[in-house]
Design an enzyme around this catalytic site. Sequence first.
Site, PDB file in Angstrom:
ATOM      1  CB  SER A 141      -3.512   6.152   0.800  1.00  0.00           C
ATOM      2  OG  SER A 141      -2.662   4.798   0.515  1.00  0.00           O
ATOM      3  CE1 TYR A 154      -6.222   3.061   4.550  1.00  0.00           C
ATOM      4  CE2 TYR A 154      -4.887   2.930   2.678  1.00  0.00           C
ATOM      5  CZ  TYR A 154      -5.024   3.318   3.865  1.00  0.00           C
ATOM      6  OH  TYR A 154      -4.060   4.180   4.360  1.00  0.00           O
TER       7      TYR A 154
END
Length: 271
Positions: A141, A154
Amino acid sequence: MFDLQGRTALITGAGSGIGRAIAVSFARRGCHLALADVNEAGLAETARLLPQGLRVSQHRLDVADREAVAAFPAVVAAEHGSLDLLVNNAGVALGGTFLQVSESDFEWLLDINFWGVVRMTRAFLPMLLERPEARIVNLSSLYGLIAPPSQTAYSASKFAVRGFSQALAHELEDGPVGVTVVHPGGVATSIANSARLPSSISADEGEQGRRATNKLLRLPPAQAGEIIVRAVEHRRRRVLVGSDATIVSVIERLMPVHYWRVVQRLTRSRR
């Protein structure tokens, strides 16, 4: 070029978003597909979008389920015979600061975003090693490049995917299996709307956070899918998806400690 015609790819999280877009882009190139997701209705919709004439199988799979993942290679082998590409795309989101997020929620996210990648790689690497050329594609990401506040879980998972992928690429570089790690920026998926939130965050706070995040998710998934698949064709080890990921990666390299001040200003201007 890595010719995808007639190859077989397994994609997790294929029932929506980037996973669906990758499946469509692979299919346009004549690639057979094993589609996996916990969302069976989403899998059916993805399959409906694919051209005729390809071998496409749909599989309900939770990548956090150790036993199901361990048994999955036999299922894929029975359907497709062999495997050339493994795309570890399945992922979830979790909002809240480290103090707000419970240990169980933190573990829930890591079990999917990181351990799911590790489990799938361990399960399918023997199949991939049997091929003359194969590739593992792991979705990290933008938050595997930078670490914003309220994204401790995350970011931890996506930095872990990045490190795992780079080390694995070095270990496998003399063999037939290559590794690509992907860093998507703000892709217009439903990840913000489906993110889990701590109980200490009110519904109004959660909705405000989702709206703010969705404003930053602008790149169409179809475009992201094409960028990723083209990178696979070119055997690239690292892929930055979107101008935001490209810009932020430069800022982080130039200002590895204080990048967040600049990123905050850019984020406010984009909103």
